[in-house]
Design a protein around this motif. Structure first.
Motif, PDB file in Angstrom:
ATOM      1  N   GLU A  95       0.823  -1.211   0.000  1.00  0.00           N
ATOM      2  CA  GLU A  95       0.000   0.000   0.000  1.00  0.00           C
ATOM      3  C   GLU A  95       0.857   1.261   0.000  1.00  0.00           C
ATOM      4  O   GLU A  95       0.510   2.261  -0.644  1.00  0.00           O
ATOM      5  N   ASN A  96       1.982   1.220   0.717  1.00  0.00           N
ATOM      6  CA  ASN A  96       2.904   2.355   0.713  1.00  0.00           C
ATOM      7  C   ASN A  96       3.382   2.649  -0.706  1.00  0.00           C
ATOM      8  O   ASN A  96       3.504   3.812  -1.105  1.00  0.00           O
ATOM      9  N   LEU A  97       3.658   1.580  -1.460  1.00  0.00           N
ATOM     10  CA  LEU A  97       4.114   1.778  -2.836  1.00  0.00           C
ATOM     11  C   LEU A  97       2.975   2.286  -3.715  1.00  0.00           C
ATOM     12  O   LEU A  97       3.148   3.217  -4.505  1.00  0.00           O
ATOM     13  N   GLU A  98       1.797   1.682  -3.542  1.00  0.00           N
ATOM     14  CA  GLU A  98       0.660   2.099  -4.372  1.00  0.00           C
ATOM     15  C   GLU A  98       0.301   3.557  -4.124  1.00  0.00           C
ATOM     16  O   GLU A  98      -0.062   4.290  -5.049  1.00  0.00           O
ATOM     17  N   ILE A  99       0.415   3.979  -2.861  1.00  0.00           N
ATOM     18  CA  ILE A  99       0.047   5.362  -2.546  1.00  0.00           C
ATOM     19  C   ILE A  99       1.073   6.333  -3.137  1.00  0.00           C
ATOM     20  O   ILE A  99       0.777   7.513  -3.362  1.00  0.00           O
ATOM     21  N   GLY A 100       2.283   5.823  -3.417  1.00  0.00           N
ATOM     22  CA  GLY A 100       3.271   6.652  -4.109  1.00  0.00           C
ATOM     23  C   GLY A 100       2.776   7.080  -5.482  1.00  0.00           C
ATOM     24  O   GLY A 100       3.178   8.119  -6.007  1.00  0.00           O
ATOM     25  N   ALA A 101       1.878   6.275  -6.062  1.00  0.00           N
ATOM     26  CA  ALA A 101       1.330   6.582  -7.384  1.00  0.00           C
ATOM     27  C   ALA A 101      -0.008   7.300  -7.266  1.00  0.00           C
ATOM     28  O   ALA A 101      -0.813   7.289  -8.207  1.00  0.00           O
ATOM     29  N   HIS A 102      -0.245   7.931  -6.104  1.00  0.00           N
ATOM     30  CA  HIS A 102      -1.554   8.563  -5.872  1.00  0.00           C
ATOM     31  C   HIS A 102      -1.951   9.556  -6.970  1.00  0.00           C
ATOM     32  O   HIS A 102      -3.119   9.673  -7.320  1.00  0.00           O
ATOM     33  N   VAL A 103      -0.979  10.267  -7.520  1.00  0.00           N
ATOM     34  CA  VAL A 103      -1.323  11.303  -8.504  1.00  0.00           C
ATOM     35  C   VAL A 103      -1.584  10.713  -9.892  1.00  0.00           C
ATOM     36  O   VAL A 103      -1.952  11.439 -10.811  1.00  0.00           O
ATOM     37  N   ARG A 147       8.821   4.343  -3.214  1.00  0.00           N
ATOM     38  CA  ARG A 147       7.552   5.054  -3.180  1.00  0.00           C
ATOM     39  C   ARG A 147       7.613   6.308  -4.043  1.00  0.00           C
ATOM     40  O   ARG A 147       6.680   6.623  -4.790  1.00  0.00           O
ATOM     41  N   ALA A 148       8.739   7.034  -3.943  1.00  0.00           N
ATOM     42  CA  ALA A 148       8.884   8.250  -4.746  1.00  0.00           C
ATOM     43  C   ALA A 148       8.900   7.905  -6.239  1.00  0.00           C
ATOM     44  O   ALA A 148       8.323   8.622  -7.061  1.00  0.00           O
ATOM     45  N   LEU A 149       9.555   6.775  -6.591  1.00  0.00           N
ATOM     46  CA  LEU A 149       9.618   6.390  -8.005  1.00  0.00           C
ATOM     47  C   LEU A 149       8.247   6.030  -8.558  1.00  0.00           C
ATOM     48  O   LEU A 149       7.997   6.165  -9.760  1.00  0.00           O
ATOM     49  N   MET A 150       7.349   5.566  -7.675  1.00  0.00           N
ATOM     50  CA  MET A 150       6.005   5.183  -8.124  1.00  0.00           C
ATOM     51  C   MET A 150       5.232   6.377  -8.699  1.00  0.00           C
ATOM     52  O   MET A 150       4.261   6.204  -9.422  1.00  0.00           O
TER      53      MET A 150
ATOM     54  N   ALA B 190       1.440  14.621   2.034  1.00  0.00           N
ATOM     55  CA  ALA B 190       1.662  15.762   1.138  1.00  0.00           C
ATOM     56  C   ALA B 190       2.752  15.429   0.124  1.00  0.00           C
ATOM     57  O   ALA B 190       2.660  15.789  -1.055  1.00  0.00           O
ATOM     58  N   LEU B 191       3.786  14.705   0.554  1.00  0.00           N
ATOM     59  CA  LEU B 191       4.906  14.395  -0.339  1.00  0.00           C
ATOM     60  C   LEU B 191       4.536  13.409  -1.441  1.00  0.00           C
ATOM     61  O   LEU B 191       5.166  13.401  -2.493  1.00  0.00           O
ATOM     62  N   VAL B 192       3.545  12.543  -1.209  1.00  0.00           N
ATOM     63  CA  VAL B 192       3.135  11.653  -2.304  1.00  0.00           C
ATOM     64  C   VAL B 192       2.051  12.308  -3.172  1.00  0.00           C
ATOM     65  O   VAL B 192       1.532  11.683  -4.088  1.00  0.00           O
TER      66      VAL B 192
END
Lengths: 234, 302
Positions: A95-103, A147-150, B190-192
């Protein structure tokens, strides 16, 4: 790609940055060095719009971003890997990884990127169902980068990726940073470990008390006597 | 002739059955309270008045405008959703939500509670106690030895259904995940790229909607006055018992409060009902200061 021009920022009445300028051209790894409290993290947070600037401007691909909201900055293609283990502790690693792609909204692209980032950090796949809070410090750092890369960024802001990690892990993480850069990602990395950062970057800036004290090609800075004395231990 | 133990057995079954019905309402209210507390870092002291306003809006639509139930209920829920979301957007967002200004948020919600009470009192709705029309009949259903009305069973079923929908939404949708993220770590959220203000606004809307739903469900069982929001105290009690930041805790806390109230009413005295929830709070906090489902007490480093 990223151009910071004469920005200042303050926390209450305490000045944190004063007239800082910095450029990160497309395809480069740029290092931002300095002692604790010199304003490195503040600079990144100005770009990520967690901190307001009081003067100057920040441009990303020629467009001013210093009045946008933090989510708009991510949408434009700037992702930050924060220091201090800013994970979602009671969500699973997945979920942490998926939320990285939130946008993002492209389901297939997100699924493909989930595979891709697990390729960089295979240990994350083994921990997929675990709560992120149960990971070790090194694993959390990997999770933060993944996560940032997602978000599929074009510019990655890395805050102290070596902090608190064993030398072996630091080496692994910097190898991946190099690889990401070779694959086309522009990187702005903040580090206290100047030796490491100068080795990986092409150009570097050194902050002292909220001002740029030195800047230049990393190889030259590594030879500069004053820089060596102050930041590389003589 | 029934022996004592038979009476106790009957009381126990009846207490639990009736307790689950009212408890499910407290659970809904506790969820509405907890989701705001987790994301706004301040309790919403207008929760009771939003609940009360929801009941009066539904009453107005049903009785004064003669609108059918199936339309009046969704319209009421939509109105409270939009109203609560706008309260965040217009008032709280301007104050700025952060732990440092939590006291300002508390004052703002207290202000809202007085405004809503004032409106109901001064528009004639609150002049006399009113009763809310029930949809389901007063026919009785026997479960074991306990007897409930069809209305009670319907209230319980609808409250459970609402909670189930809420949990699926909260745990398995993109927006629900964003809401959990904001509650867990707003900085990381906020960061994501999560819009904190939009997410908090939706949380306030959702909280208002859940309060109004609880109000519509329980209104036929209680007398409507401008002070009916006092019921929400039991939602706070449920939240405290559950740990104040745990949603499963809120549900279990609600059911416990409901059951204890009814058991105390049957076994001790109906006069003791009002103090029962507070005795439960004291007992739980004495044994587990963090509440039943609260995590260990964490002091944040700055």
């Amino acid at each position: 790609m990223l151009s910071i021009r004469n920005i200042s920022a303050s926390y209450g009445r305490v000045a944190a940055l004063s007239r800082v300028s910095l450029d990160a051209p497309a395809g480069a790894i740029i290092a931002l060095l300095g002692a604790n409290g010199a304003g490195k993290t503040t600079t990144l947070n100005c770009v990520s719009r967690l901190v307001n600037i009081t003067e100057g401007e920040i441009l990303f691909e020629g467009r001013r971003i210093d009045r946008l909201s933090s989510d708009e900055v991510v949408r434009l293609g700037i992702a930050q890997v924060p220091e201090g283990r800013e994970i979602f502790a009671r969500m699973s690693v997945r979920e942490n990884l998926e939320i990285g792609a939130h946008v993002r909204r492209d389901r297939h692209g997100i699924a493909a990127d989930l595979e891709r980032v697990c390729g960089y950090f295979p240990v994350l796949r083994q921990r997929f169902a675990q709560d992120a809070g149960t990971l070790s410090g090194g694993e959390q750092q990997m999770l933060l980068i993944a996560r940032a890369l997602m978000a599929r960024p074009r510019l990655l802001l890395l805050d102290e990726p070596s902090l608190g990690l064993s030398p072996l892990l630091v080496e692994q993480i910097f190898a991946i940073i190099r690889q990401l850069n070779q694959e086309g990602l522009t990187i702005l990395v903040v580090e206290q470990n100047a030796r490491l950062a100068l080795a990986v970057s092409s150009y570097a800036y050194i902050l002292e008390n909220g001002e740029i004290a030195f800047e230049g090609p990393s190889a030259e800075l590594a030879q500069n006597d004053r820089v060596r004395q102050a930041y590389l231990g003589g | 002739m029934m022996g004592d133990w038979q009476v106790y057995w009957l009381f126990l079954q009846q207490g639990i059955a009736s307790g689950l019905v009212t408890g499910s309402i407290y659970a809904l209210l506790a969820i509405a309270i907890v989701i705001i507390f987790k994301t706004t870092d301040a309790p919403n002291f207008a929760a009771g008045e939003i609940f009360m306003a929801g009941a009066y809006i539904a009453l107005y639509l049903l009785i004064f405008s003669q609108i059918a139930y199936v339309i009046a209920v969704p319209v009421t829920l939509a109105i409270t959703f939009v109203f609560s979301a706008l309260f965040y957007r217009i008032v709280l967002r301007r104050i700025g939500v952060s732990p440092a200004v939590a006291v300002n948020v508390v004052i703002a919600t207290l202000g809202l509670s007085f405004v809503l009470k004032g409106i109901v009192r001064n528009t004639g709705f609150g002049d006399v106690p009113r009763s809310f029309p029930a949809v389901f009949g007063a026919d009785t259903v026997q479960i074991g030895d306990a007897v409930l009305t069809t209305q009670d069973v319907a209230v319980f079923a609808l409250a459970l259904l609402a909670m189930a929908i809420f949990f699926v939404f909260f745990n398995y949708t993109r927006t629900g995940r964003a809401m959990r993220a904001v509650g867990m770590n707003p900085r990381a959220a906020a960061l994501v790229g999560i819009d904190l203000h939009k997410t908090r606004m939706l949380i306030w809307g959702l909280s208002g909607l859940l309060s109004a739903l609880a109000a519509i469900l329980i209104a036929p069982k209680i007398l409507m006055t401008a002070d009916m929001g006092i019921v929400v105290i039991l939602g706070f009690a449920a939240a405290i018992v559950g740990g104040f930041t745990s949603l499963p805790g809120a549900v279990v806390g609600g059911l416990i409060i409901g059951i204890v109230e009814n058991l105390v009413g049957l076994f001790v005295s109906t006069r003791a009902i009002v103090v029962a929830p507070f005795i439960v709070i004291m007992l739980v906090l004495a044994i587990r200061p963090q509440g039943l489902f609260g995590g260990p007490v964490v002091i944040k480093k700055v």
